[in-house]
Design a protein around this motif. Structure first.
Motif, short mmCIF file in Angstrom:
data_model
loop_
_atom_site.label_atom_id
_atom_site.label_comp_id
_atom_site.label_asym_id
_atom_site.label_seq_id
_atom_site.Cartn_x
_atom_site.Cartn_y
_atom_site.Cartn_z
N PRO A 186 93.88 26.81 -2.19
CA PRO A 186 93.14 25.55 -2.19
C PRO A 186 92.02 25.53 -3.23
O PRO A 186 91.45 26.58 -3.55
CB PRO A 186 92.58 25.46 -0.77
N VAL A 187 91.72 24.34 -3.73
CA VAL A 187 90.65 24.20 -4.73
C VAL A 187 89.34 24.76 -4.20
O VAL A 187 88.60 25.45 -4.92
CB VAL A 187 90.49 22.72 -5.12
N ALA A 188 89.04 24.48 -2.93
CA ALA A 188 87.79 24.99 -2.35
C ALA A 188 87.75 26.52 -2.38
O ALA A 188 86.69 27.11 -2.64
CB ALA A 188 87.63 24.48 -0.92
N SER A 189 88.89 27.16 -2.13
CA SER A 189 88.93 28.63 -2.15
C SER A 189 88.77 29.16 -3.57
O SER A 189 88.12 30.19 -3.79
CB SER A 189 90.26 29.12 -1.56
N ILE A 190 89.37 28.44 -4.54
CA ILE A 190 89.22 28.85 -5.94
C ILE A 190 87.76 28.83 -6.34
O ILE A 190 87.24 29.77 -6.96
CB ILE A 190 90.04 27.93 -6.86
N LYS A 191 87.06 27.78 -5.97
CA LYS A 191 85.64 27.67 -6.29
C LYS A 191 84.84 28.76 -5.57
O LYS A 191 83.88 29.33 -6.13
CB LYS A 191 85.12 26.29 -5.91
N ARG A 213 82.55 31.70 -7.23
CA ARG A 213 81.15 31.94 -6.88
C ARG A 213 80.91 33.39 -6.46
O ARG A 213 79.84 33.95 -6.71
CB ARG A 213 80.71 31.01 -5.76
N GLN A 214 81.93 33.99 -5.83
CA GLN A 214 81.80 35.37 -5.35
C GLN A 214 82.06 36.39 -6.44
O GLN A 214 81.98 37.60 -6.19
CB GLN A 214 82.78 35.60 -4.18
N GLY A 215 82.37 35.91 -7.64
CA GLY A 215 82.59 36.83 -8.75
C GLY A 215 83.96 37.46 -8.80
O GLY A 215 84.18 38.44 -9.53
N LEU A 216 84.90 36.95 -8.02
CA LEU A 216 86.26 37.49 -8.01
C LEU A 216 87.11 36.90 -9.13
O LEU A 216 88.03 37.55 -9.63
CB LEU A 216 86.94 37.21 -6.66
N LEU A 217 86.82 35.67 -9.50
CA LEU A 217 87.62 34.95 -10.49
C LEU A 217 86.74 34.56 -11.67
O LEU A 217 85.68 33.93 -11.47
CB LEU A 217 88.23 33.69 -9.86
N GLU A 246 97.28 34.61 -12.44
CA GLU A 246 97.64 35.97 -12.04
C GLU A 246 96.55 36.59 -11.18
O GLU A 246 96.83 37.24 -10.17
CB GLU A 246 97.87 36.82 -13.29
N ARG A 247 95.29 36.38 -11.57
CA ARG A 247 94.19 36.94 -10.79
C ARG A 247 94.12 36.31 -9.40
O ARG A 247 93.90 36.98 -8.41
CB ARG A 247 92.87 36.73 -11.53
N LEU A 248 94.36 35.00 -9.32
CA LEU A 248 94.33 34.32 -8.02
C LEU A 248 95.44 34.83 -7.11
O LEU A 248 95.23 35.01 -5.91
CB LEU A 248 94.47 32.81 -8.21
#
Length: 227
Positions: free
Chosen positions: A13-18, A22-26, A45-47
Motif C-alpha cells: 500500500p502507498v501508506a506503507s511505502i511512505k 520515513r523509517q529509512g528502509l526505502l 526490488e527493495r520493497l
C-alpha cells in the motif's frame, strides 16, 4: 514510475511505502516536483524484499533496517554472507527462573556441550558468534526442562543442518555482486527458514500418520514402548 504504480507492482500500500521511507528502509525517489517523485526498479526490488522480511520472515522494522543496512554495506562475498548471518535475529528462548549459581552452572554445562559438538564437527564458528551463544542458551533451556538430547542425537541433527546449509549456499554461488549476494542471503537465511520448518512439520505429520496407520494395522510397537 509514480508511487501509485510502485504500489500496484509490489502489492505494498502507498501508506506503507511512505512509512518504510520515513523509517529509512526505502530510499527516496527522484523528486520531480514539490510533492512528486519518480521511483525505479531498484525501489520495487527493495520493497519486495522489505515485504518478504516483515511478513514471511517475521522481522520487526528495527530488525529489517539492520538487515538492509548490512545488505547496503556489503563489499565482498564473505563480508556479505557474514554480515547478513549476524544481522538476522537469533532464535533464543531463555526462560530463567533458576538461582544465580544454578544458572551459571547450567550455562557452563551447555557451553561445554556446544564447544565439544563444534570441535567434533570441525565447524569454524568463534565462541563469540551469536549462533554459538544462541545454541548454548537453547541447550540450557532443554536441560532445565529435562528434555535434552541424548548422546549422539545432537550430532545427527547437526549433520542434517550441514546438508541444508550446503544447499542454502549453493543457491548463492552464481552471484558475484556483493549486494546481490547479500539480498539472496537475506532470502535464504531469513525467508526460506519458515519454508524449511514447514517442510519439517509436514514430514513429522506424515510420520505420525504412518505410525498411527501401522498401529491400526497391527504393526510393530513403538521403539519407546509403553509410558
Amino acid at each position: 514510475m509514480k508511487i501509485s504504480e510502485l504500489s500496484r507492482r509490489t502489492g505494498v500500500p502507498v501508506a506503507s511505502i511512505k512509512y518504510f521511507r520515513r523509517q529509512g528502509l526505502l530510499p527516496a525517489g527522484r523528486a520531480t516536483a514539490a510533492t512528486l517523485a519518480e521511483y525505479g526498479e531498484e525501489h520495487a526490488e527493495r520493497l519486495r524484499l522489505i515485504k518478504a522480511l516483515t511478513t514471511l520472515g517475521g522481522l520487526s522494522i528495527a530488525a529489517t533496517r539492520e538487515v538492509l543496512g548490512a545488505v547496503d554495506q556489503a563489499r565482498t562475498t564473505e563480508g556479505a554472507l557474514g554480515a547478513i548471518s549476524y544481522a538476522l535475529p537469533v532464535p533464543v528462548a531463555s526462560q530463567g527462573g533458576a538461582g544465580e549459581e544454578e544458572e551459571a552452572e547450567a550455562e557452563r554445562a551447555a557451553g561445554a556441550e556446544v564447544a565439544e559438538l563444534l570441535a567434533a564437527l570441525d565447524w569454524r564458528a568463534p565462541a563469540a558468534s551469536p549462533h554459538v551463544q544462541g545454541l548454548t542458551t537453547a541447550l540450557k533451556e532443554l536441560r532445565r526442562l529435562d528434555a535434552q538430547y541424548a548422546p549422539g542425537e545432537l550430532a545427527a541433527y547437526a549433520g542434517l543442518a550441514e546438508s541444508v546449509a550446503r544447499l542454502d549456499l549453493a543457491r548463492a554461488e552464481c552471484l558475484d555482486d556483493p549486494v546481490a549476494l547479500a539480498e539472496r542471503a537475506v532470502i535464504v537465511f531469513a525467508i526460506c527458514a519458515p519454508v524449511f520448518e514447514l517442510l519439517r512439520r509436514l514430514a513429522q505429520e506424515d510420520q505420525v500418520r504412518r505410525r498411527l496407520a501401522d498401529g491400526d494395522a497391527g504393526g510393530p510397537p513403538s521403539e519407546c514402548g509403553p509410558h
